[in-house]
Design an enzyme around this catalytic site. Structure first.
Site, mmCIF file in Angstrom:
data_model
loop_
_atom_site.group_PDB
_atom_site.id
_atom_site.type_symbol
_atom_site.label_atom_id
_atom_site.label_comp_id
_atom_site.label_asym_id
_atom_site.label_seq_id
_atom_site.Cartn_x
_atom_site.Cartn_y
_atom_site.Cartn_z
ATOM 1 N N ASP A 358 78.546 5.876 16.578
ATOM 2 C CA ASP A 358 77.334 6.528 17.084
ATOM 3 C C ASP A 358 76.474 5.505 17.835
ATOM 4 O OD1 ASP A 358 75.452 8.410 17.718
ATOM 5 O OD2 ASP A 358 74.674 8.659 15.693
ATOM 6 N N HIS A 362 69.289 1.680 23.356
ATOM 7 C CA HIS A 362 67.982 2.026 23.915
ATOM 8 C C HIS A 362 67.365 0.791 24.552
ATOM 9 C CE1 HIS A 362 67.613 6.124 22.510
ATOM 10 N NE2 HIS A 362 68.017 5.758 21.305
#
Lengths: 499, 321
Positions: A358, A362
């Protein structure tokens, strides 16, 4: 094309579940021969200068890992990650295939976007990229995408990951339609009416920190719904990033009934808990009793004790972080100790098929803010192996199981041929040193996402070389160029027979 | 387990404290010192000229990202009584919505020469974030549902003044516990001072007992106010935000009042010495009736007065050598 001879590695076969000492010859991008140590090894080193020898003593040689759940962010959020940087991060993590999730801008919801992404991947990607198509148009959870045409364009599964499909009728139709194509429906299970405004796992830590909680039931209720729909439609349901003890129990029960359900767990949910949000507050003498809350019903029954002391052997140290560090914010959130134990148990007994990262990169600004407003996600590709190896070093999981869930597990979910290093196979190979200790420094990540709660942690286990389609896509320093070192990893003592 | 081993080095009572984010890192000794200092400060406030030069040259910035009247004014008066320079900064909404990041705002404030930052924010944990980027001191004036340490200290001070002790007193906190920063900071303060604390609320505003016991092992939880009031020395009502009813956590305010409000009838059943407290602002008629709020047992106004003294004590502690 350069030929390679990987010498003296501990060759791990996740299908046969054996490790043998030997050598592997790679020619034309494929495994051409595998020699056991006892075989007469031809002297390839003098056969010509087009053979590069990779000395792999003390290292495990395994089929390359497949990440079933990767966010590459391209197109649309190239400041967070690109196909080039994300797949380089994958190579550094030992992954030779990544499955790109469709929550991009635009999402992978038309054949045109999928072809575009495949085009970029062919030119820029360092490892193989598979594409998960969106299940609904714009990931809005309403109208189905042209799933058959997405499959034609190359999608290998469908998902609205990042968001749940809230309307159960839409989910039912998506599953039924995907079953026509023989492709799995990957479900992000979250009932957003139960966790509105959440910042972290609902439990003792959220109560102490005054942060809005994401109750386990919000995941469990949706898993239960999707299992019922899978049972009804006969579709292949794959549960993404299961994080709760209740979720594991539901999947276990469904598998026992013969429902076509598979599941994945992330390295961070297997190893970190909600206490990481406390960070340095853990050192204060202010939390006298952090005993797990007593569970009722079936959960209490599952409570086992062999894991006692398990985490005492993990040297991971949450107090390196300040309190409320947004790097610990992830969806689903880091859960409680009981959940971690149940996830490990689920991985041991086969309830959970896959370890998937996953990987959610960012930009720094997305995280340098108030906890409740920070973007969710952990940049996970480059720490995945070392993080799950903490569980191997502590004795909670065995190495074979872990590697199998990174190779054979995802292959099975995708309906692919078993992953073993056999002659004729594409040379997707990872070589890792399970004993090498290193300190996580996100600044050195290939990923643009420096968002890891593991910053500064000492981990044991390092990918030394990754080969995709017969080309070296990552090499740690000068690894393999010199002969030397100990003959085998000490972690394999007792697994390997005598030479 | 490594993250369960709490290294036992409580700060020595005289150690210089840099920030006040919550009361969780206060020892009982430090709380007692603050309350003692507050007592001296209260004396200053009773003088004709309510000002001493102690913090002359120190700049205090009240940074309030969430609306507040009494806390901001209380801090302002406290800083002025110590002759500090005070500037008020009011930001609406989150810094992210404004476009400027909170960290940039803090760096700017620092460059302007602030020494002490008094911070209120709607997001829990913000004081820790800010303290990481600010070279001076941070005082938490309320962050989300997390903490409101100066309110808890003024509550402790008020109780101490009335009973001359806090230890072994039975303290009932009733109301929206789950969303209350006042309740959490009071839990730290009251349990460190060894009071017996009972939290009283309907389950939707309370959550499971084990979640509270993990941090505060001896606290009692109840949903029956009448039972809780039996033997109570202090009862503290919390503000009930009307949004809780709109969010479906309560059937109606009428029903809430019927079972959880401090009324004259309920107060009549307690002993005459039972103190009634409220951190304000009150919803009269919801969690407390006007008669109770103004009854002789109520110390709600004294809480407000004591707030200035306690905040002076903290400013002095952070700025003084």
């Amino acid at each position: 094309m350069v030929r390679y001879l990987i010498k003296n590695g501990s060759i791990l076969d996740p299908v046969q579940r054996v490790i043998t000492l030997g050598h592997i010859l790679i020619e034309d991008g494929k495994v051409s021969r595998v020699f056991e140590m006892t075989d007469q090894t031809p002297d390839y080193e003098s056969a010509g200068n087009d053979i590069e020898v990779i000395h792999a003593q003390a290292c495990v040689v395994s089929p390359g890992f497949t990440d079933l759940h990767t966010h590459l962010r391209e197109p649309g959020e190239e400041h967070k990650e690109t196909i080039a940087t994300g797949t380089l991060a994958a190579a550094r993590g030992g992954f030779t295939t990544v499955c790109a999730m469709p929550n991009t801008q635009p999402p992978y919801d038309t054949p045109e976007v999928v072809r575009h992404v495949r085009y970029i991947s062919r030119r820029k990607a360092h490892v193989h990229v598979d594409i998960v198509g969106a299940a609904t148009v714009g990931r809005q959870g309403q109208a189905l995408t042209e799933m058959a045409q997405l499959a034609e364009a190359g999608c290998i599964a469908f998902s609205d990951d990042g968001s749940p499909i809230e309307n159960p009728a839409v989910m039912r139709n998506a599953m039924a339609y995907a079953s026509m194509l023989g492709l799995p429906m990957m479900s992000h299970c979250e009932d957003r009416r139960l966790n509105a405004g959440w910042a972290m796992h609902e439990g003792a830590v959220s109560v102490r920190l005054g942060l809005p909680g994401y109750p386990s039931a919000a995941e469990e209720a949706q898993i239960a719904r999707d299992i019922a729909l899978a049972e009804h439609t006969g579709a292949h349901l794959h549960i993404c990033h299961v994080s709760t003890a209740g979720g594991v129990a539901l999947i276990r029960h469904a598998k026992e009934r013969g429902v076509r359900v598979t599941a994945e767990v992330t390295p961070h949910h297997l190893t970190l808990t909600d206490r990481w949000v406390l960070g340095s507050l853990m050192t204060q003498e202010v939390a006298p009793s952090w005993a797990s809350p007593p569970r009722t019903g079936s959960r209490a029954r599952r409570k086992k004790k062999p894991n006692d002391g398990l985490r005492s052997q993990l040297k991971l140290n949450p107090t390196l972080l300040p309190p409320y560090d947004p790097r610990t914010r992830v969806s689903p959130p880091l859960r409680g100790e009981d959940d971690v134990e149940a996830l490990i148990e689920g991985l041991s007994d086969g309830t959970i098929d896959v370890i998937a990262t996953d990987h959610a990169p960012h930009a720094t600004v997305d995280k340098a803010c108030e906890y409740g407003l920070a973007a969710c996600g952990i940049s996970g590709l480059e720490t995945a192996l070392a993080l799950v190896l903490t569980l191997v070093h502590s004795g909670a999981l065995d190495l074979m199981n872990v590697v199998s869930r990174l190779t054979e597990g995802p292959a099975q979910v995708l309906g692919r041929s078993p992953s073993s290093l056999r002659p004729g196979q594409r040379a997707d190979i990872v070589i890792f040193d399970p004993e090498l200790t290193w300190t996580v420094d996100a600044a050195t990540f290939a990923s643009k996402g420096k968002n890891t709660p593991l910053q500064g942690q000492e981990l044991k286990g390092q990918v030394m070389l990754t080969m995709a389609g017969g080309s070296i896509v990552f090499r740690h320093g000068n690894f393999g160029k010199e002969n030397g070192g100990k003959p085998r990893p000490s972690i394999l003592e007792g697994i390997l027979g005598e030479e | 387990m490594p993250h369960q081993t709490h290294t036992s080095h409580p700060p020595s009572p005289t150690a210089r404290r840099r920030h006040v984010c919550d009361l969780d890192d206060f020892t009982r000794e430090e709380i007692e010192e603050v309350l003692e200092t507050a007592d001296s400060m209260k004396e200053i406030l009773s003088r004709e000229i309510k000002q001493v030069p102690t913090l002359r040259g120190t700049t205090v910035i009240n940074m309030f990202f969430e609306e507040s009247t009494r806390t901001r004014i209380s801090f302002e008066l406290a800083a002025r009584a110590l002759s500090a320079t005070v500037v008020n900064f009011t930001g609406r909404g989150s810094s992210v919505e404004k476009g400027e990041s909170l960290i940039d705002t803090v760096r700017t404030i620092q460059a302007l020469g602030a020494n002490i930052l008094v911070l209120r924010h709607s997001q829990a944990g913000v004081p820790y974030l800010v303290s990481h980027h600010f070279k001076g001191s941070v005082i938490n004036a309320g962050d989300g549902c997390h903490a409101h340490p100066t309110q808890a200290l003024l509550d402790l001070f008020t109780i101490q003044q009335k009973f001359d002790r806090i230890e072994r007193l039975n303290v009932v906190i009733v109301g929206d516990i789950l969303h209350s920063r006042v309740a959490r900071s009071n839990l730290w303060g009251l349990t460190k001072m060894e009071a017996n604390v009972t939290l009283c609320a309907p389950p939707t505003l309370l959550g499971p007992l084990p979640f509270w016991h993990a941090s505060w092992p001896n606290v009692r939880l109840s949903s029956n106010l009448d039972e809780c009031l039996d033997g109570a020395d202090v009862v503290m009502a919390l503000r009930l935000q009307k949004e809780r009813q709109q969010a479906g956590l309560l059937p109606s305010l009428r029903e809430y009042s019927r079972f959880f409000a401090l009324t004259s009838e309920r107060l009549a059943a307690t002993s005459a010495h039972t103190l009634v407290m409220h951190p304000g602002p009150m919803n009269e008629g919801v969690e407390i009736t006007p008669e109770v709020a103004t009854s002789p047992q109520s110390v709600i106004e004294e809480q407000v007065t004591n707030g200035v003294a306690v905040r002076m004590a903290l400013l002095y502690r952070l700025a003084g050598e």
